[in-house]
Design a protein around this motif. Structure first.
Motif, short mmCIF file in Angstrom:
data_model
loop_
_atom_site.label_atom_id
_atom_site.label_comp_id
_atom_site.label_asym_id
_atom_site.label_seq_id
_atom_site.Cartn_x
_atom_site.Cartn_y
_atom_site.Cartn_z
N ASP A 8 0.85 -1.20 0.00
CA ASP A 8 0.00 0.00 0.00
C ASP A 8 0.88 1.25 0.00
OD1 ASP A 8 -2.25 1.66 0.25
OD2 ASP A 8 -2.03 1.66 2.44
N TYR A 9 0.63 2.16 -0.90
CA TYR A 9 1.41 3.40 -1.05
C TYR A 9 0.50 4.54 -0.61
CZ TYR A 9 4.78 6.48 -3.42
OH TYR A 9 5.73 7.42 -3.71
N HIS A 10 0.87 5.27 0.45
CA HIS A 10 -0.01 6.25 1.06
C HIS A 10 0.78 7.44 1.58
CE1 HIS A 10 1.19 3.07 3.84
NE2 HIS A 10 1.50 4.08 4.61
N THR A 11 0.09 8.43 2.12
CA THR A 11 0.71 9.65 2.64
C THR A 11 1.04 9.49 4.12
OG1 THR A 11 -0.58 10.95 1.07
CG2 THR A 11 0.41 12.14 2.90
N ILE A 12 2.28 9.90 4.50
CA ILE A 12 2.71 9.91 5.90
C ILE A 12 3.33 11.27 6.20
CG2 ILE A 12 3.14 7.44 5.98
CD1 ILE A 12 6.18 8.16 5.98
N THR A 24 4.90 13.13 2.73
CA THR A 24 5.41 12.41 1.57
C THR A 24 4.61 11.13 1.41
OG1 THR A 24 7.41 11.59 0.49
CG2 THR A 24 7.18 11.11 2.85
N ARG A 25 4.78 10.48 0.29
CA ARG A 25 4.12 9.21 0.08
C ARG A 25 5.13 8.09 0.32
NH1 ARG A 25 -0.64 8.72 -2.05
NH2 ARG A 25 -0.14 7.01 -3.45
N GLU A 31 -1.67 4.79 6.46
CA GLU A 31 -2.05 6.15 6.05
C GLU A 31 -2.09 7.07 7.27
OE1 GLU A 31 -3.26 9.25 3.62
OE2 GLU A 31 -2.96 7.22 2.87
N GLY A 32 -1.41 8.23 7.19
CA GLY A 32 -1.42 9.21 8.26
C GLY A 32 -0.40 8.96 9.36
#
Length: 74
Positions: A8-12, A24-25, A31-32
Motif C-alpha cells: 500500500d502506497y499512502h501519505t505519511i 510524503t508518500r 495512512e497518516g
C-alpha cells in the motif's frame, strides 16, 4: 502493474530532528502515520561537514560513558 502484489502506497508525515515536518508518500506503516527521524541532514556528519552532534536517545550514550569512564585515563 500486477494486482495484489504491491504494498500500500499512502501519505505519511515525516518529522525531522529540528521539529520541521513534511508530508510524503511511502509504504511505511499506515495512512497518516508519523515517522520521527533520529538522524537527518541537520545532524548527520556527512551533511554537516564532519561536526558530529550526538543525541542521547534513551540514555544509551550516558550509560556507555559511565561504563567506560576512566578507561583510557580520561
Amino acid at each position: 502493474m500486477k494486482k495484489d502484489i504491491h504494498p500500500d502506497y499512502h501519505t505519511i508525515k515525516v518529522v525531522m530532528t529540528d521539529g520541521t515536518e513534511y508530508f510524503t508518500r511511502s509504504t511505511y506503516s499506515k495512512e497518516g502515520a508519523v515517522l520521527n527521524l533520529d538522524i537527518d541532514p541537520n545532524t548527520h556528519p556527512a551533511w554537516t561537514g564532519g561536526e558530529q552532534k550526538l543525541l542521547d536517545r534513551g540514555g544509551r550514550l550516558s550509560r556507555f560513558n559511565n561504563k567506560f569512564k576512566g578507561f583510557l585515563g580520561g
